[in-house]
Motif scaffolding. Structure first.
Motif, short mmCIF file in Angstrom:
data_model
loop_
_atom_site.label_atom_id
_atom_site.label_comp_id
_atom_site.label_asym_id
_atom_site.label_seq_id
_atom_site.Cartn_x
_atom_site.Cartn_y
_atom_site.Cartn_z
N UNK A 1 0.85 -1.20 0.00
CA UNK A 1 0.00 0.00 0.00
C UNK A 1 0.88 1.24 0.00
N UNK A 2 1.90 1.23 0.84
CA UNK A 2 2.86 2.32 0.90
C UNK A 2 4.24 1.74 0.63
N UNK A 3 4.86 2.18 -0.43
CA UNK A 3 6.21 1.71 -0.74
C UNK A 3 7.18 2.45 0.18
N UNK A 4 7.61 1.77 1.25
CA UNK A 4 8.44 2.44 2.26
C UNK A 4 9.81 2.83 1.71
N UNK A 5 10.18 2.27 0.56
CA UNK A 5 11.47 2.68 -0.03
C UNK A 5 11.45 4.13 -0.51
N UNK A 6 10.23 4.68 -0.73
CA UNK A 6 10.14 6.10 -1.08
C UNK A 6 10.83 6.97 -0.02
N UNK A 7 10.77 6.51 1.23
CA UNK A 7 11.25 7.33 2.35
C UNK A 7 12.78 7.30 2.49
N UNK A 8 13.45 6.57 1.60
CA UNK A 8 14.92 6.66 1.58
C UNK A 8 15.36 8.04 1.08
N UNK A 9 14.49 8.69 0.35
CA UNK A 9 14.76 10.04 -0.13
C UNK A 9 14.50 11.02 1.02
N UNK A 10 15.56 11.64 1.55
CA UNK A 10 15.42 12.50 2.73
C UNK A 10 14.56 13.72 2.46
N UNK A 11 14.65 14.27 1.27
CA UNK A 11 13.83 15.44 0.92
C UNK A 11 12.35 15.07 0.95
N UNK A 12 12.03 13.94 0.32
CA UNK A 12 10.65 13.46 0.29
C UNK A 12 10.14 13.21 1.70
N UNK A 13 10.94 12.54 2.52
CA UNK A 13 10.55 12.21 3.90
C UNK A 13 10.35 13.48 4.73
N UNK A 14 11.23 14.45 4.57
CA UNK A 14 11.11 15.70 5.34
C UNK A 14 9.83 16.44 4.96
N UNK A 15 9.48 16.46 3.68
CA UNK A 15 8.26 17.14 3.24
C UNK A 15 7.02 16.46 3.81
N UNK A 16 7.02 15.13 3.79
CA UNK A 16 5.90 14.37 4.37
C UNK A 16 5.80 14.65 5.87
N UNK A 17 6.95 14.63 6.57
CA UNK A 17 6.96 14.88 8.01
C UNK A 17 6.44 16.28 8.33
N UNK A 18 6.80 17.26 7.50
CA UNK A 18 6.35 18.64 7.73
C UNK A 18 4.83 18.72 7.67
N UNK A 19 4.23 18.06 6.69
CA UNK A 19 2.77 18.08 6.57
C UNK A 19 2.13 17.43 7.79
N UNK A 20 2.65 16.27 8.21
CA UNK A 20 2.07 15.56 9.36
C UNK A 20 2.19 16.39 10.64
N UNK A 21 3.35 17.00 10.87
CA UNK A 21 3.56 17.73 12.12
C UNK A 21 2.75 19.02 12.18
N UNK A 22 2.65 19.73 11.05
CA UNK A 22 1.91 20.99 11.09
C UNK A 22 0.42 20.73 11.28
N UNK A 23 -0.11 19.66 10.69
CA UNK A 23 -1.52 19.36 10.90
C UNK A 23 -1.77 18.75 12.28
N UNK A 24 -0.79 18.05 12.83
CA UNK A 24 -0.90 17.59 14.21
C UNK A 24 -1.15 18.79 15.13
N UNK A 25 -0.32 19.82 14.97
CA UNK A 25 -0.44 21.00 15.83
C UNK A 25 -1.72 21.78 15.55
N UNK A 26 -2.02 22.02 14.27
CA UNK A 26 -3.14 22.90 13.93
C UNK A 26 -4.49 22.27 14.21
N UNK A 27 -4.66 20.97 13.96
CA UNK A 27 -5.95 20.34 14.22
C UNK A 27 -6.26 20.31 15.71
N UNK A 28 -5.23 20.07 16.52
CA UNK A 28 -5.44 20.08 17.96
C UNK A 28 -5.84 21.46 18.46
#
Length: 529
Positions: free
Chosen positions: A269-296
Motif C-alpha cells: 500500500x505504501x512503498x516504504x522505499x520512497x522514504x529513503x529520499x530524505x527530501x521526500x521524507x522531510x516534506x511528508x513529516x512537515x505536513x504531518x507535524x503541522x496538521x498535528x499542531x493545527x488540528x489540535x
C-alpha cells in the motif's frame, strides 16, 4: 462533451486548453471535503449541547466524530490512490463524491452521537477517493512548469474552504438545526458531479500496482487502536491506566507489523522505499507535524471563543476569517518566496511562525482584546500557506507523473494521520488538564454527576445550568480550568511545530535547488519502483 483521456506523456491539446476550468472543478470537489471539517469545527459546541438543540455528545464522542472521518480517510487514501491509478481517476472521483454526499445526508439525520460517528466514517470513505484524485488529475493536465502555480491555487482553495466553512456553519446554526451543517454538502456534491462529467478528463497509470488488502487492514486497525488508547487516556485523565497502555501498545505493535509487511510485499500500500529520499521524507513529516499542531489547536479554540468568550457560532466563524483569508491570499504566491529563498528557508519560516502563534494561545485569557486573537489567526494562516505549497510541490514532483495518485495519497495520508493524532493527543492533554483543574471545585455537584461534570467545560456548564442559581458558582472555576488546560495544550502544539521546523531546516533543499537540479533527488524514488 467527450473529454480526451490522459494516460501519460503529452497532454492532449483539448485538455490543455481547458486546464484552468478543470482546476476549478477539482477545487470545487476539494472544497466540500475541507468545508465539511471547517463547518464541523464551529458546530462542535452545538452538537455537545443536550437534545433537542444538539446530541449531548461528550468530549470523547466529539473527538471520535472528528477522528472517525479522518481515520477512515487516512487509512484508505493510499488504496484509493492506487484504485484511481488503476481504474481511472475520473471514475474514482465520481464514486467518491457520490458516497460523500450520501454520508452527508445520513449524518444530518443522526439521532445519537454513535450514529453521527458511523455516518462521519462513511463520509471519510467517500472523501478518501476524492482528495488524492483531485491532485492526481491536476498533475496530469498541467505541464511541469505550470504545476507549482496550479498547486498553489489548489492549496489556496483549502483556504477558501476554511473561510467559507465556519461562516456558512454559523449562518446555518443561527437559522436551522445542527444537521444542516452536513446537509449543505449535498447540493455542492450534485453540482460537482455534473461539472466533472462534462469537463474532467480521465487518466490512469499504464502500469498500476496491485491492491494490498492486508496492508490496508493493518494500517486502519493500528491507527484506530492507537487513537482509541490516546482518547481513552484523556477521558480518564490517566495515561498509566492498564487499559489505556494496552490499547496504545497494541496499536503501535500493529503499525510496526504494517511496516514489516509493506517492506516485504511486492505490491505494498505504501512503498516504504520512497522514504529513503530524505527530501521526500522531510516534506511528508512537515505536513504531518503541522496538521498535528493545527488540528489540535482548532479543536480547543472553538471552545475558547464560544464557551469562555461567549461568541455565537456565526461570530466564531467570522473570527476564523483571517486564518482562511491569509491562506487564500498567500498560498498561490508562496512559490514567489520559494523562487527567491528556496524551499528550506520558506518552509522553515512558515513552521517557526506557526510555532510562535501556537505559543501565543498560552497568553490568551477571558479578557484578551479580540483583535490580538485575529492577528494570531492571520499569522497562522500565513505560516500555513508558506508550508503547504512548497512541500506539496516537493512531494508531487518527487514521483513520475503516472504515479501522481500515489504521491497525492501519501501526502494526504500523512496529513490526515497527523491531524487525527493531533486531535487525539492534544485533545487528551486538554481533557486531562481540564479535569485536573476542575475536580477540586465540584464539591457542590451531586456525587453521581461529578464524573460527567469533569469531562469538559461544556459538561461542567451543562451541569451548572441544571443546578440553577447554585450552579453559577461553577462558571468562573470552569473558565479558569479551561484556560489553564488551553495554555498547556498550546505549548504542546508549539513544541510539535518546532520539531517540524528542525526537520525541514535539516533536509529540504535550499535556494540552489532549481527545476533542472531536481532530477537527482528523484532518482532514489524512481529506482525504488
Amino acid at each position: 462533451m467527450t473529454t480526451p483521456a490522459v494516460t501519460s506523456g503529452r497532454i492532449p491539446e483539448a485538455v490543455h486548453r481547458r486546464r484552468w476550468a478543470i482546476l476549478g472543478v477539482l477545487m470545487l470537489s476539494l472544497l466540500i471535503v475541507v468545508l465539511d471539517n471547517s463547518i464541523l469545527n464551529v458546530a462542535i459546541k452545538t452538537i455537545s449541547t443536550p437534545a433537542p438543540t444538539g446530541l449531548g455528545a461528550t468530549q470523547s464522542e466529539l473527538e471520535w466524530a472528528i477522528n472517525a472521518y479522518t481515520l477512515v480517510f487516512a487509512g484508505l487514501l493510499f488504496t484509493a490512490g492506487l484504485l484511481g491509478d488503476r481504474l481511472g481517476r475520473k471514475k474514482v472521483l465520481l464514486g467518491g463524491l457520490a458516497v460523500f454526499g450520501i454520508g452527508s445526508a445520513l449524518a444530518a439525520e443522526s439521532g445519537s452521537p454513535t450514529q453521527l460517528i458511523v455516518f462521519r466514517a462513511l463520509m471519510g470513505l467517500g472523501a478518501a477517493f476524492v482528495m488524492p484524485a483531485t491532485l492526481a488529475v491536476l498533475m496530469n493536465v498541467f505541464e511541469r512548469e505550470e504545476q507549482p502555480r496550479a498547486i498553489g491555487i489548489w492549496a489556496g482553495g483549502v483556504g477558501l474552504a476554511i473561510a467559507i466553512g465556519p461562516i456558512t456553519g454559523g449562518v446555518l446554526l443561527d437559522h436551522f438545526w445542527w444537521g444542516s451543517v452536513f446537509l449543505v454538502n449535498v447540493p455542492i456534491v450534485v453540482l460537482a458531479l455534473a461539472l466533472m462529467v462534462w469537463l474532467v478528463p480521465d487518466s490512469r497509470d499504464p502500469n498500476p500496482g496491485r491492491l494490498d488488502p492486508a496492508g490496508v487492514a493493518l494500517s486502519v486497525v493500528g491507527l484506530v487502536l492507537l487513537v482509541y488508547g490516546i482518547i481513552k487516556g484523556g477521558e480518564l485523565a490517566d495515561f498509566t491506566d492498564a487499559t489505556v497502555l494496552a490499547f496504545i501498545a497494541a496499536g503501535l505493535a500493529v503499525l510496526v507489523a504494517f511496516v514489516v509487511v509493506e517492506k516485504r510485499s511486492d505490491h505494498p500500500s505504501i512503498d516504504v522505499t520512497y522514504f529513503r529520499n530524505k527530501v521526500f521524507s522531510a516534506a511528508i513529516a512537515a505536513i504531518a507535524l503541522v496538521f498535528f499542531a493545527l488540528m489540535g489547536v482548532t479543536f480547543f479554540s472553538v471552545f475558547y471563543t464560544q464557551s469562555v468568550r461567549g461568541y455565537s457560532p456565526l461570530e466564531t466563524g467570522l473570527l476564523l476569517l483571517p486564518l482562511a483569508a491569509a491562506q487564500l491570499v498567500f498560498a498561490p504566491r508562496a512559490r514567489l518566496l520559494v523562487d527567491r529563498f528556496g524551499n528550506r528557508t520558506t518552509t522553515t519560516g512558515g513552521m517557526l511562525l506557526i510555532a510562535g502563534m501556537l505559543a501565543m494561545f498560552a497568553v490568551l485569557d477571558a479578557d484578551t482584546p479580540i483583535w490580538l486573537l485575529e492577528v494570531v489567526f492571520f499569522l497562522m494562516g500565513t505560516g500555513m500557506a508558506h508550508i503547504m505549497t512548497p512541500v506539496s510541490v516537493v512531494i508531487m514532483q518527487a514521483l513520475p507523473r503516472e504515479k501522481a495518485g500515489s504521491a497525492s495519497a501519501l501526502s494526504n495520508t500523512f496529513r490526515q494521520v497527523g491531524g487525527a493524532l493531533g486531535v487525539a493527543v492534544l485533545g487528551s492533554v486538554l481533557s486531562t488538564s481540564y479535569r485536573s483543574g476542575i475536580e477540586g471545585r465540584l464539591g457542590l455537584v451531586p456525587p453521581a454527576l461529578r464524573d460527567t461534570a469533569g469531562e469538559s467545560i461544556e459538561a461542567t456548564l451543562g451541569v451548572a445550568a441544571r443546578l440553577g442559581p447554585r450552579g453559577r458558582e461553577l462558571v468562573g472555576p470552569a473558565n479558569d480550568a479551561f484556560l489553564h488546560a488551553m495554555h498547556v495544550t498550546a505549548i504542546g502544539g508549539a513544541a510539535i511545530a518546532l520539531v517540524g521546523a528542525v526537520v525541514v531546516a535539516a533536509f529540504l533543499p535550499g535556494r540552489q535547488a532549481r527545476p533542472g537540479q531536481e532530477e537527482p533527488q528523484r532518482e532514489p524514488v524512481a529506482a525504488a519502483e
